[in-house]
Design an enzyme around this catalytic site. Structure first.
Site, PDB file in Angstrom:
ATOM      1  N   TRP A 143       0.822  -1.219   0.000  1.00 27.61           N
ATOM      2  CA  TRP A 143       0.000   0.000   0.000  1.00 27.61           C
ATOM      3  C   TRP A 143       0.851   1.262   0.000  1.00 27.61           C
ATOM      4  CZ3 TRP A 143      -4.989   1.839   0.061  1.00 27.61           C
ATOM      5  CH2 TRP A 143      -5.180   3.119   0.571  1.00 27.61           C
ATOM      6  N   MET A 144       0.396   2.264  -0.781  1.00 31.34           N
ATOM      7  CA  MET A 144       1.027   3.596  -0.759  1.00 31.34           C
ATOM      8  C   MET A 144      -0.080   4.632  -0.680  1.00 31.34           C
ATOM      9  SD  MET A 144       3.306   5.347  -3.791  1.00 31.34           S
ATOM     10  CE  MET A 144       2.131   5.001  -5.082  1.00 31.34           C
ATOM     11  N   ASN A 145       0.151   5.727   0.060  1.00 31.63           N
ATOM     12  CA  ASN A 145      -0.778   6.861  -0.068  1.00 31.63           C
ATOM     13  C   ASN A 145      -0.016   8.163  -0.275  1.00 31.63           C
ATOM     14  OD1 ASN A 145      -0.914   5.920   2.913  1.00 31.63           O
ATOM     15  ND2 ASN A 145      -1.805   7.917   3.165  1.00 31.63           N
ATOM     16  N   ASP A 146      -0.189   9.155   0.563  1.00 27.25           N
ATOM     17  CA  ASP A 146       0.232  10.526   0.244  1.00 27.25           C
ATOM     18  C   ASP A 146       1.691  10.674  -0.204  1.00 27.25           C
ATOM     19  OD1 ASP A 146      -2.016  10.472   1.815  1.00 27.25           O
ATOM     20  OD2 ASP A 146      -1.275  11.841   3.336  1.00 27.25           O
ATOM     21  N   TRP A 170      -4.291   0.288   3.945  1.00 28.88           N
ATOM     22  CA  TRP A 170      -3.713   1.326   4.796  1.00 28.88           C
ATOM     23  C   TRP A 170      -3.416   0.775   6.197  1.00 28.88           C
ATOM     24  CZ3 TRP A 170      -4.659   3.905   9.353  1.00 28.88           C
ATOM     25  CH2 TRP A 170      -3.929   5.085   9.546  1.00 28.88           C
ATOM     26  N   TRP A 205       3.507   9.842   9.705  1.00 30.16           N
ATOM     27  CA  TRP A 205       2.536  10.377   8.758  1.00 30.16           C
ATOM     28  C   TRP A 205       3.114  11.514   7.923  1.00 30.16           C
ATOM     29  CZ3 TRP A 205      -2.938  10.306  11.498  1.00 30.16           C
ATOM     30  CH2 TRP A 205      -3.314   8.975  11.679  1.00 30.16           C
ATOM     31  N   ASP A 270      -0.044  17.212   9.225  1.00 30.12           N
ATOM     32  CA  ASP A 270       0.465  17.473   7.878  1.00 30.12           C
ATOM     33  C   ASP A 270       1.088  18.867   7.723  1.00 30.12           C
ATOM     34  OD1 ASP A 270      -0.755  15.010   7.563  1.00 30.12           O
ATOM     35  OD2 ASP A 270      -2.536  15.819   6.581  1.00 30.12           O
ATOM     36  N   GLU A 324      -6.682  18.290   5.519  1.00 33.39           N
ATOM     37  CA  GLU A 324      -5.475  17.476   5.472  1.00 33.39           C
ATOM     38  C   GLU A 324      -4.522  18.054   4.421  1.00 33.39           C
ATOM     39  OE1 GLU A 324      -6.785  13.036   6.738  1.00 33.39           O
ATOM     40  OE2 GLU A 324      -7.045  13.455   4.626  1.00 33.39           O
ATOM     41  N   ASP A 357     -10.856  15.796   4.149  1.00 35.66           N
ATOM     42  CA  ASP A 357     -11.040  14.454   4.697  1.00 35.66           C
ATOM     43  C   ASP A 357     -12.488  13.974   4.502  1.00 35.66           C
ATOM     44  OD1 ASP A 357     -10.228  12.213   6.011  1.00 35.66           O
ATOM     45  OD2 ASP A 357     -10.580  13.009   8.007  1.00 35.66           O
TER      46      ASP A 357
HETATM   47  N1  DQQ Z   1      -2.748  10.535   5.260  1.00 35.44           N
HETATM   48  C1  DQQ Z   1      -1.778  10.604   6.313  1.00 35.44           C
HETATM   49  C2  DQQ Z   1      -2.180  11.755   7.149  1.00 35.44           C
HETATM   50  C3  DQQ Z   1      -2.955  12.590   6.204  1.00 35.44           C
HETATM   51  C4  DQQ Z   1      -3.716  11.562   5.423  1.00 35.44           C
HETATM   52  C5  DQQ Z   1      -1.752   9.285   7.045  1.00 35.44           C
HETATM   53  C6  DQQ Z   1      -4.222  12.071   4.107  1.00 35.44           C
HETATM   54  O1  DQQ Z   1      -1.056  12.457   7.686  1.00 35.44           O
HETATM   55  O2  DQQ Z   1      -3.783  13.510   6.839  1.00 35.44           O
HETATM   56  O3  DQQ Z   1      -1.408   8.228   6.183  1.00 35.44           O
HETATM   57  O4  DQQ Z   1      -4.439  11.043   3.196  1.00 35.44           O
END
Ligand code: DQQ
Length: 661
Positions: A143-146, A170, A205, A270, A324, A357
């Site tokens: 998994w990958m996000n921001d 996640w 994060w 963030d 966010e 969010d």
């Molecule tokens: N993803 C991070 C948070 C942020 C959110 C956690 C936004 O710091 O607010 O993985 O996708």
């Protein structure tokens, strides 16, 4: 599970297989004559016993497989299992488990299936392998996000990202790290930061980088503590002379910021890149909320260790909820150069972007920043932060100033829009957008322009040109480019002027998302391209313009992507995305599409409106993927000129210390 525990114990009754069979004969059409069903006579007892034991063993095996299957599904939903290869053989009901919100972040896009009785498609390896992209940034697995802390340092572009090293959903978030010379070909490096301190034990994060004038690199990031509190931490490279910045040190005095009074411990995250102010200090913004109002807190610092919370907020967004991944940066009014984050003055506008969010979309606005007063005022007070970076899947974006090329570059996280069960099966989830240059649209003055970085053009292979193709009202024209799973398309459309003039009024009520999509016919649209389509058009994703004409003669243009027929599978998101788009006098309708397997990034009118789609076709894949022009208007024909390039794959692989350093 012990298999034998599932077997019934053998009673004396079961030991005699004949006892389980009918005692009287049943007349059977084309079957044995009455009396012939007396198995005791036909099968010797030993053979009959063997048959029954064999049958029971088969039943036990079946039950074991069934239970194992259920278990793996529970694990998939419960956010603990890794991908299992292999295919499901039967459709199964999609189970939804809510995750993430309790941890301070929203759950994945699975919410689109909530409340809907969806049957999961029997995805197999052939289908799932096709979905992996060829020239978008992805980790090798999981998994990958921001996007986090992008920057250019000593000849390398650095890209960090939110990453789960343990699975395709996640959770267990740490910082992945990769480097590139050109933003397209990437080397995966070891994890930059892991969750090894009390102040980030529950997650390392999102954060941002600031490069100070003396060359120091400051990384501020949110830590989710052992007690589930969101705090801001400082990290810096262990060795500034290492261009790869392989090792990171977490400051011993962390956390440098805790939630201030009045702010919930899970609504504080963030940090942005810092900008330099006229009082000789640095400012950063941190996203938060009070009740339903999203706010951006501003802190001032001299050393990135001690911070002062400034009065007021940079911007308050009533009704928006938690903000966010706030981004705050200048754009030039007068030049196509990008601006470093601290630049202000005449000819400069300031952009605030925030990721909501509540609905998982990125919103922005152009405005003016009065640095001394610490206030930012939007140009258009009626819409506030009302513009979208992208009307499709594009979230938690972050920009950086690329001092190598003097441009501002934007990254965005492109989520999956299939089910988590499918993500776990394929073993990965999410891609990053192709990095985009960001400029003010000086023609309109009211929006940004986003465009794929020029380096992506280096992947272009052979191309085909189609000049002035007439697409009559109500027709589809195939474009013979062979396989079309990795392509770059640049297209222009001109509408038949006569039809435009004779149409008195058309589709004033139209909207991309709530009208009938590409199937809704109007006098002047829709027209555009069908991509990731199969020969029979059973699967297709139309990317199109739609023109509405008011009685006053005014035209409103919409730019949309219709995913409703993108896949025969039901357990994928099939929304219709889009919005209105300014098309200025004498401008043609123009679009650029980057198609890369399951992702389609669409940029209309030079990047005024962008739409990113994820599509999961079941037929229009590999050699079967095609491109068509279409015009579903009832009145106007269109003429289209296009160029379509086959695209090479990017070289994205692990770093090898001996060869690559
Ligand atoms: N993803 C991070 C948070 C942020 C959110 C956690 C936004 O710091 O607010 O993985 O996708």
């Amino acid at each position: 599970m012990v298999v034998s525990s599932l077997l019934p114990s053998f009673s004396s009754k079961h030991e005699n297989p004949a006892a389980t069979l009918p005692s009287s004969s049943t007349p059977l059409l084309y079957g044995p004559r009455p009396g012939e069903l007396d198995l005791e006579r036909r099968w010797p007892p030993k053979r009959a016993a063997l048959v029954v034991i064999f049958g029971l063993l088969l039943l036990a095996l079946f039950l074991t497989i069934l239970i194992a299957d259920l278990n793996s599904e529970i694990h998939a939903n419960g956010n603990v299992s890794l991908a299992t290869s292999g295919s499901s053989t039967a459709s199964e009901p999609l189970k939804l488990v809510s995750r993430g919100v309790s941890s301070g972040v929203s759950e994945k896009a699975n919410q689109v299936f909530a409340g809907v009785n969806v049957v999961s498609f029997p995805w197999n390896n052939t289908l799932l392998s096709w979905q992996r992209t060829a020239y978008h940034f992805q980790p090798e697995k999981n998994w990958m996000n921001d996007p986090n802390g992008p920057m250019y340092y000593k000849g390398w572009y650095h890209f960090f990202y939110q990453y789960n090293p343990n699975g395709a959903v996640w959770g267990d978030i740490v910082w992945g790290h990769a480097v590139s010379k050109d933003l397209i070909h990437w080397l995966h490096l070891p994890l930059a930061m892991v969750a090894d301190e009390w102040y980030d034990m529950n997650g390392v994060w999102t954060g941002s980088a600031t490069i100070l004038p003396d060359g120091q690199v400051i990384m501020l990031y949110t830590g989710f503590t052992n007690e589930s509190v969101q705090v801001q931490n400082l990290a810096y490279p262990a060795n500034l002379s290492d261009p790869l910045l392989l090792n990171w040190v977490k400051y011993s005095g962390n956390p440098v910021l805790r939630p201030p009074p009045g702010i919930d411990s899970q609504d504080f995250r963030d940090p942005t890149t810092a900008w330099y102010t006229s009082d000789g200090k640095w400012n950063i913004a941190v996203g938060s909320k009070v009740n339903k109002t999203g706010i951006t807190l501003i802190y001032s610092t001299e050393d990135f260790k001690n911070f002062e919370l400034l009065d007021g907020v940079l911007y308050a967004f009533p009704g928006a909820g938690m903000l966010e991944c706030v981004d705050f940066f200048p754009v030039s009014n007068t030049s196509i150069e990008g601006l470093d984050t601290s630049i202000n003055g005449p000819g400069v506008k300031h952009v605030i972007k925030t990721s909501l969010d509540e609905n998982r979309n990125d919103y922005y606005a152009l405005g003016t920043y009065d640095e001394k007063a610490g206030k930012w005022v939007p140009d258009n007070t009626t819409i506030g932060l009302g513009l979208r970076y992208d009307y499709g899947m594009f979230y938690a974006s972050k920009s950086f100033y690329d001092l190598h090329k003097g441009r501002r570059v934007l990254w965005g996280w492109i989520q999956e829009s299939d089910s988590e069960i499918a993500d776990v099966k394929k073993g990965w989830a999410s891609v990053q957008s192709i990095p985009r240059t960001v400029l003010l649209d000086t023609k309109t003055g009211t929006n940004l322009l986003q465009w794929p970085v020029e380096e992506v053009d280096s992947l272009r292979l052979t191309s085909k040109v189609f000049d002035k193709v007439e697409v009559k009202a109500g027709s589809v024209v195939p474009l013979d480019v062979g396989t079309a799973t990795q392509v770059d398309i640049v297209a222009e459309f001109e509408l038949d002027k006569e039809a435009l003039e004779r149409t008195a009024q058309s589709n004033v009520e139209f909207s991309c998302s709530s009208s009938g999509g590409a199937a809704e016919r109007g006098a002047l649209g829709p027209f555009g391209l069908l991509v990731v389509a199969d020969e029979g058009l059973n699967e297709q994703t139309p990317v199109y313009f739609y023109i509405a004409k008011g009685t006053d003669g005014n035209l409103t243009t919409f730019f949309c992507v219709d995913q409703t027929r993108s896949s025969e599978a039901t357990d994928v998101n099939k929304k219709i995305y889009g919005s209105t788009i300014p098309v200025l006098k004498d401008e043609k309708f123009s679009v650029r599409l980057l198609v890369d397997h399951s992702i389609i990034e669409s940029f209309a009118q030079g990047g005024r409106t962008c739409i990113t789609s994820r599509v999961y076709p079941t037929n229009a894949i590999y050699g079967a993927a095609r491109i068509f022009l279409f015009n579903n208007a009832t009145e106007a024909s269109v003429t289209s000129s296009l160029r379509i390039w086959q695209m090479n794959s990017a070289f994205i692989r692990p770093f090898r210390p001996e060869q690559d350093h």
